[in-house]
Design a protein around this motif. Sequence first.
Motif, PDB file in Angstrom:
ATOM      1  N   GLU A 122     -33.678 -47.615 -47.775  1.00 39.68           N
ATOM      2  CA  GLU A 122     -34.855 -48.100 -47.054  1.00 39.68           C
ATOM      3  C   GLU A 122     -34.503 -48.817 -45.749  1.00 39.68           C
ATOM      4  N   LYS A 123     -33.194 -48.961 -45.482  1.00 38.72           N
ATOM      5  CA  LYS A 123     -32.720 -49.703 -44.304  1.00 38.72           C
ATOM      6  C   LYS A 123     -33.259 -51.136 -44.289  1.00 38.72           C
ATOM      7  N   ALA A 124     -33.151 -51.787 -45.463  1.00 32.73           N
ATOM      8  CA  ALA A 124     -33.586 -53.176 -45.604  1.00 32.73           C
ATOM      9  C   ALA A 124     -32.366 -54.097 -45.590  1.00 32.73           C
ATOM     10  N   ASP A 125     -32.493 -55.233 -44.918  1.00 31.90           N
ATOM     11  CA  ASP A 125     -31.365 -56.149 -44.751  1.00 31.90           C
ATOM     12  C   ASP A 125     -31.392 -57.347 -45.685  1.00 31.90           C
ATOM     13  N   TYR A 126     -32.565 -57.628 -46.278  1.00 31.17           N
ATOM     14  CA  TYR A 126     -32.707 -58.866 -47.036  1.00 31.17           C
ATOM     15  C   TYR A 126     -33.164 -58.589 -48.469  1.00 31.17           C
ATOM     16  N   LEU A 127     -32.723 -59.475 -49.382  1.00 31.81           N
ATOM     17  CA  LEU A 127     -33.158 -59.436 -50.772  1.00 31.81           C
ATOM     18  C   LEU A 127     -33.951 -60.707 -51.052  1.00 31.81           C
ATOM     19  N   ILE A 128     -35.156 -60.544 -51.583  1.00 32.89           N
ATOM     20  CA  ILE A 128     -35.983 -61.686 -51.987  1.00 32.89           C
ATOM     21  C   ILE A 128     -36.015 -61.711 -53.509  1.00 32.89           C
ATOM     22  N   PHE A 184     -47.496 -75.524 -49.557  1.00 31.41           N
ATOM     23  CA  PHE A 184     -46.320 -74.761 -49.968  1.00 31.41           C
ATOM     24  C   PHE A 184     -46.479 -73.286 -49.602  1.00 31.41           C
ATOM     25  N   VAL A 185     -47.651 -72.712 -49.885  1.00 31.81           N
ATOM     26  CA  VAL A 185     -47.891 -71.293 -49.621  1.00 31.81           C
ATOM     27  C   VAL A 185     -47.754 -70.998 -48.130  1.00 31.81           C
ATOM     28  N   GLU A 186     -48.360 -71.824 -47.309  1.00 37.05           N
ATOM     29  CA  GLU A 186     -48.284 -71.624 -45.856  1.00 37.05           C
ATOM     30  C   GLU A 186     -46.837 -71.686 -45.374  1.00 37.05           C
ATOM     31  N   LYS A 187     -46.108 -72.686 -45.879  1.00 38.50           N
ATOM     32  CA  LYS A 187     -44.719 -72.878 -45.468  1.00 38.50           C
ATOM     33  C   LYS A 187     -43.843 -71.711 -45.930  1.00 38.50           C
ATOM     34  N   ALA A 188     -44.046 -71.264 -47.182  1.00 41.77           N
ATOM     35  CA  ALA A 188     -43.233 -70.173 -47.727  1.00 41.77           C
ATOM     36  C   ALA A 188     -43.458 -68.889 -46.942  1.00 41.77           C
ATOM     37  N   ILE A 189     -44.709 -68.588 -46.636  1.00 39.49           N
ATOM     38  CA  ILE A 189     -45.029 -67.374 -45.879  1.00 39.49           C
ATOM     39  C   ILE A 189     -44.377 -67.420 -44.498  1.00 39.49           C
ATOM     40  N   GLN A 190     -44.454 -68.569 -43.845  1.00 41.10           N
ATOM     41  CA  GLN A 190     -43.871 -68.723 -42.512  1.00 41.10           C
ATOM     42  C   GLN A 190     -42.348 -68.576 -42.556  1.00 41.10           C
ATOM     43  N   GLU A 191     -41.727 -69.162 -43.583  1.00 37.63           N
ATOM     44  CA  GLU A 191     -40.269 -69.090 -43.699  1.00 37.63           C
ATOM     45  C   GLU A 191     -39.802 -67.658 -43.958  1.00 37.63           C
ATOM     46  N   ILE A 192     -40.530 -66.926 -44.788  1.00 36.00           N
ATOM     47  CA  ILE A 192     -40.168 -65.530 -45.054  1.00 36.00           C
ATOM     48  C   ILE A 192     -40.278 -64.721 -43.766  1.00 36.00           C
ATOM     49  N   LYS A 193     -41.365 -64.939 -43.001  1.00 36.96           N
ATOM     50  CA  LYS A 193     -41.545 -64.249 -41.716  1.00 36.96           C
ATOM     51  C   LYS A 193     -40.365 -64.494 -40.796  1.00 36.96           C
ATOM     52  N   GLU A 194     -39.967 -65.774 -40.700  1.00 38.91           N
ATOM     53  CA  GLU A 194     -38.890 -66.145 -39.785  1.00 38.91           C
ATOM     54  C   GLU A 194     -37.542 -65.574 -40.232  1.00 38.91           C
ATOM     55  N   GLN A 195     -37.289 -65.607 -41.550  1.00 42.77           N
ATOM     56  CA  GLN A 195     -35.988 -65.137 -42.040  1.00 42.77           C
ATOM     57  C   GLN A 195     -35.844 -63.623 -41.938  1.00 42.77           C
ATOM     58  N   VAL A 196     -36.904 -62.894 -42.228  1.00 38.05           N
ATOM     59  CA  VAL A 196     -36.840 -61.430 -42.179  1.00 38.05           C
ATOM     60  C   VAL A 196     -36.937 -60.930 -40.744  1.00 38.05           C
ATOM     61  N   GLY A 197     -37.739 -61.621 -39.918  1.00 35.97           N
ATOM     62  CA  GLY A 197     -37.877 -61.238 -38.514  1.00 35.97           C
ATOM     63  C   GLY A 197     -38.381 -59.820 -38.353  1.00 35.97           C
ATOM     64  N   ASP A 198     -37.656 -59.014 -37.565  1.00 35.31           N
ATOM     65  CA  ASP A 198     -38.046 -57.618 -37.337  1.00 35.31           C
ATOM     66  C   ASP A 198     -37.459 -56.675 -38.389  1.00 35.31           C
ATOM     67  N   GLY A 199     -36.749 -57.229 -39.346  1.00 35.18           N
ATOM     68  CA  GLY A 199     -36.104 -56.402 -40.357  1.00 35.18           C
ATOM     69  C   GLY A 199     -37.037 -56.052 -41.509  1.00 35.18           C
ATOM     70  N   LYS A 200     -36.424 -55.545 -42.572  1.00 37.99           N
ATOM     71  CA  LYS A 200     -37.156 -55.211 -43.790  1.00 37.99           C
ATOM     72  C   LYS A 200     -36.483 -55.923 -44.964  1.00 37.99           C
ATOM     73  N   ALA A 201     -37.257 -56.112 -46.048  1.00 33.60           N
ATOM     74  CA  ALA A 201     -36.709 -56.787 -47.223  1.00 33.60           C
ATOM     75  C   ALA A 201     -37.131 -56.052 -48.485  1.00 33.60           C
ATOM     76  N   ILE A 202     -36.263 -56.113 -49.477  1.00 31.89           N
ATOM     77  CA  ILE A 202     -36.668 -55.642 -50.791  1.00 31.89           C
ATOM     78  C   ILE A 202     -36.813 -56.859 -51.697  1.00 31.89           C
ATOM     79  N   ILE A 203     -37.647 -56.734 -52.723  1.00 38.65           N
ATOM     80  CA  ILE A 203     -37.813 -57.828 -53.666  1.00 38.65           C
ATOM     81  C   ILE A 203     -37.639 -57.302 -55.074  1.00 38.65           C
TER      82      ILE A 203
END
Length: 304
Positions: free
Chosen positions: A117-123, A7-26
Amino acid sequence: MVKVERFVEKAIQEIKEQVGDGKAIIALSGGVDSSVCAVLAYRAIGDKLIPVFVDTGLMRAGEPERVKEIFGYMNLKFVDARDEFFNALKGVVDPEEKRKVIGELFVRVFEKVAEEEKADYLIQGTIYPDIIESQGGIKSHHNVGGFPTHYTFKGVIEPLRELYKDEVREVARYIGLPEEISERMPFPGPGLAVRVLGEVTPEKVEVVRRANKIVEEELKDIPKWQAFAAVIGRATGVKGDERVYGYIISIRAVESRDAMTAEPLRLDYEILRRIMRRITEEIPEVVRVVYDITPKPPATIEYE
């Protein structure tokens, strides 16, 4: 049960893919759900993650300070929004409206930070029971049913949305979060606002914050799912030689596996008496303490 490592490996990979070159706030509250999300996201995107702790004025005693200590190594942004939340809650007494007001304001605060912060995603740390209860009409969780339909983010990322609380705890232990986080009792997203029946005021919140701390201290060594205090009304009482009109505190302590059902703890009478004495002696505004023995269902665990 979830296979934690996978699960941890998959979650980390999915977050990487969804955020891409952007930034995210949590949205980081210090609870186990948001804390797990923050660690996973930080491992996924590093300094492109901006954890945001919003001090709503509705948190437990010492919470803002402890979050700073534990997560200070990240790009933690601290927002003091106490006045905004109390102003927004003036005159609001309906539980569902409270949750929606809080959910709306949370997102607007996050949008403002994201713009800075010029962030595009909310986690956020939405888990499966949040979704079930919101969709089933039991209550609107501030991050699901209370979440506004219009927002400026490109996307909202919810890595834990298919997990139950006990599974989230497994992940927390696996990724090395301290025990005070991994084993922490659930705390509602809207904070102490849903432990104050009726209108939320700074005075009521301070009373329930102090009572909640006493309950947690006295029951810290007793196995449980959740234990807390709530302000449920006012009543007459006698303090000294005077008749006074003060607050009623209800103590709630339950055992559960996943929060979908719960049973009240059969607490020893002397423990209850000790809690009552401490609350009425240490909090002058309180004149009466009661213990809630209602299971879920028909009650919910929280009061609102």
